[in-house]
Design a protein around this motif. Structure first.
Motif, PDB file in Angstrom:
ATOM      1  N   LEU A 254      19.663  46.769  25.717  1.00 21.98           N
ATOM      2  CA  LEU A 254      20.837  46.959  25.610  1.00 21.98           C
ATOM      3  C   LEU A 254      21.580  46.877  24.085  1.00 21.98           C
ATOM      4  CD1 LEU A 254      23.220  47.541  27.385  1.00 21.98           C
ATOM      5  CD2 LEU A 254      23.850  44.995  27.368  1.00 21.98           C
ATOM      6  N   THR A 255      22.254  48.037  23.830  1.00 16.45           N
ATOM      7  CA  THR A 255      22.956  48.019  22.585  1.00 16.45           C
ATOM      8  C   THR A 255      24.605  48.272  23.171  1.00 16.45           C
ATOM      9  OG1 THR A 255      22.754  50.553  22.319  1.00 16.45           O
ATOM     10  CG2 THR A 255      20.928  49.116  21.392  1.00 16.45           C
ATOM     11  N   CYS A 256      25.209  48.065  22.030  1.00 16.44           N
ATOM     12  CA  CYS A 256      26.807  48.320  22.265  1.00 16.44           C
ATOM     13  C   CYS A 256      26.919  49.774  22.700  1.00 16.44           C
ATOM     14  CB  CYS A 256      27.412  48.261  20.915  1.00 16.44           C
ATOM     15  SG  CYS A 256      27.818  46.264  20.598  1.00 16.44           S
TER      16      CYS A 256
ATOM     17  N   LEU B 122      25.725  50.267  26.243  1.00 18.06           N
ATOM     18  CA  LEU B 122      26.526  49.762  27.239  1.00 18.06           C
ATOM     19  C   LEU B 122      27.771  50.538  27.288  1.00 18.06           C
ATOM     20  CD1 LEU B 122      27.646  47.113  28.916  1.00 18.06           C
ATOM     21  CD2 LEU B 122      28.564  46.221  26.776  1.00 18.06           C
TER      22      LEU B 122
ATOM     23  N   ARG C 188      32.322  45.262  21.967  1.00 16.85           N
ATOM     24  CA  ARG C 188      31.374  44.278  21.380  1.00 16.85           C
ATOM     25  C   ARG C 188      31.419  42.826  22.004  1.00 16.85           C
ATOM     26  NH1 ARG C 188      29.973  46.385  16.041  1.00 16.85           N
ATOM     27  NH2 ARG C 188      31.101  48.285  15.639  1.00 16.85           N
TER      28      ARG C 188
ATOM     29  N   CYS D  65      31.921  42.153  25.065  1.00 16.60           N
ATOM     30  CA  CYS D  65      31.179  41.987  26.305  1.00 16.60           C
ATOM     31  C   CYS D  65      29.752  42.007  26.034  1.00 16.60           C
ATOM     32  CB  CYS D  65      31.493  43.509  27.063  1.00 16.60           C
ATOM     33  SG  CYS D  65      33.074  43.335  27.856  1.00 16.60           S
ATOM     34  N   TRP D  66      29.172  43.015  24.921  1.00 14.15           N
ATOM     35  CA  TRP D  66      27.809  42.960  24.656  1.00 14.15           C
ATOM     36  C   TRP D  66      27.209  41.571  24.294  1.00 14.15           C
ATOM     37  CZ3 TRP D  66      24.813  41.605  20.378  1.00 14.15           C
ATOM     38  CH2 TRP D  66      23.688  41.939  20.302  1.00 14.15           C
ATOM     39  N   ASP D  67      28.280  40.861  23.172  1.00 13.67           N
ATOM     40  CA  ASP D  67      27.922  39.780  22.736  1.00 13.67           C
ATOM     41  C   ASP D  67      27.730  38.636  23.885  1.00 13.67           C
ATOM     42  OD1 ASP D  67      27.559  37.849  20.448  1.00 13.67           O
ATOM     43  OD2 ASP D  67      29.352  37.202  21.163  1.00 13.67           O
TER      44      ASP D  67
ATOM     45  N   GLU E 214      24.357  39.627  25.909  1.00 18.12           N
ATOM     46  CA  GLU E 214      23.147  39.407  25.331  1.00 18.12           C
ATOM     47  C   GLU E 214      22.771  37.907  24.674  1.00 18.12           C
ATOM     48  OE1 GLU E 214      20.510  41.476  24.718  1.00 18.12           O
ATOM     49  OE2 GLU E 214      21.814  42.774  26.326  1.00 18.12           O
TER      50      GLU E 214
ATOM     51  N   ARG F 221      18.023  44.481  18.706  1.00 14.65           N
ATOM     52  CA  ARG F 221      18.863  43.346  19.352  1.00 14.65           C
ATOM     53  C   ARG F 221      19.213  42.525  18.199  1.00 14.65           C
ATOM     54  NH1 ARG F 221      17.203  38.478  23.812  1.00 14.65           N
ATOM     55  NH2 ARG F 221      19.188  37.638  23.889  1.00 14.65           N
TER      56      ARG F 221
ATOM     57  N   GLU G 255      22.071  44.635  16.346  1.00 12.76           N
ATOM     58  CA  GLU G 255      23.119  44.517  16.946  1.00 12.76           C
ATOM     59  C   GLU G 255      23.883  43.280  16.736  1.00 12.76           C
ATOM     60  OE1 GLU G 255      25.116  46.545  18.490  1.00 12.76           O
ATOM     61  OE2 GLU G 255      23.811  48.345  19.173  1.00 12.76           O
TER      62      GLU G 255
END
Length: 308
Positions: free
Chosen positions: A3-5, A8, A91, A93-95, A98, A240, A243
């Motif tokens: 999963l990347t920004c 996502l 960003r 949410c991704w953080d 992950e 990962r 990111e």
């Protein structure tokens, strides 16, 4: 697929926004995390099987909601209400997603703590272009990050860089820490910005990077944009980690801009000082209790005996 920004964002945009539907993001994640839309087609991150949290703050851009569902279980939602800040929301949410993957004991508590850190950062609105002092500071920290990646490996290096998240020290390890100070080669002192900066349980290193502006034609000079892109190349083969680097740059206040491709700099050297119980520093333990904050300067010549 990792999963990347970007992925996502694409997953979110593939969900019909008018039906209030949600999609489970990853069945292998320790927490049931869904993405979808709430009223007015607002992107929403939904976390199930949570618990009650008191006073979960919201902002003008993101509304946090901790609520009890019909079956008695608790959930948390983070909803984007200002589309202009969609990039920040993605960003964040991704953080959250992950960084909580490996926390098996209390992943939900970790997620809330991570969100609160982002809230603190977002409360301090920064200008589009960082001032010269902050640009130099970023160069110094990326210079040290490159050194760490060679010494400790990419994963440990990027995970230890916690200064952009608001930590008191720039790099924190299991039993050690490093604080990076970037200053002119002619400087006779360095500034300590708080009582907490050198007040830790463990011994640490104060790393002073001497950085000066140089002429545009100086072949040995480099721009901030060059240093950032050099850091990206270090992590480019590990999606990962790359990111994570992008998130930390974003948290620091960096955005790609032509402004950062103009001024050239040159590192003239660096010095490292061991900060232990004997190192001269102000802490809450050695000043009057009536003083709740302080900034002070330390003479470089006077701490030469601590140089390593």
């Amino acid at each position: 697929m990792m999963l990347t920004c970007k992925t996502l964002y694409e997953k979110w945009n593939n969900i019909p926004m008018y039906v209030n539907g949600y999609q489970l993001l990853d069945g292998n994640h320790p927490v049931d995390i869904y993405i979808g839309y709430e009223e007015l087609n607002q992107k929403t991150l939904l976390i199930l099987n949570a618990r009650e949290f008191v006073d979960l703050p919201s902002s003008k851009s993101i509304i946090a909601h901790n609520f009890q569902r019909a079956d008695g279980s608790w959930a948390i939602s983070f909803r984007l209400v200002q589309i202009k800040n969609e990039d920040v929301f993605i960003r964040l949410c991704w953080d959250i997603i992950e960084s909580s993957r490996d926390d098996k004991k209390d992943a939900v508590g970790y997620i809330v703590g991570r969100y609160l850190k982002w809230q603190k950062l977002m409360a301090h609105q920064r200008p589009d272009i960082m001032d010269t002092s902050r640009q130099k500071g970023l160069i110094g920290e990326l210079h040290y990050l490159k050194f760490l990646s060679q010494k400790e490996g990419n994963s440990k290096a990027i995970d230890s860089w916690v200064g952009p998240e608001g930590a008191d020290q720039d790099f924190i390890f299991e039993n050690h820490w490093s604080e990076i100070k970037t200053t002119l080669v002619s400087s006779v002192c360095i500034s300590i910005s708080s009582l907490e900066q050198l007040d830790t349980t463990f011994t640490g290193d104060l790393v002073v990077v001497f950085l000066d502006k140089t002429a545009p034609g100086d072949g040995s000079g480099f721009t901030l944009a060059h240093v950032v892109n050099e850091a990206r190349r270090i992590f480019e083969s590990e999606t990962r980690l790359l990111e994570k680097l992008e998130i930390k740059l974003f948290q620091y206040g960096y955005k790609d801009s032509k402004e950062y491709e103009i001024q050239k700099y040159k590192i003239s050297g660096e010095s490292t000082y061991r900060v232990d119980d004997n190192f001269p520093k102000l802490t809450k333990k050695n000043i009057a209790f009536q003083i709740i904050g302080a900034k002070y300067s330390i003479s470089l010549a006077a701490i030469e005996t601590f140089r390593i």
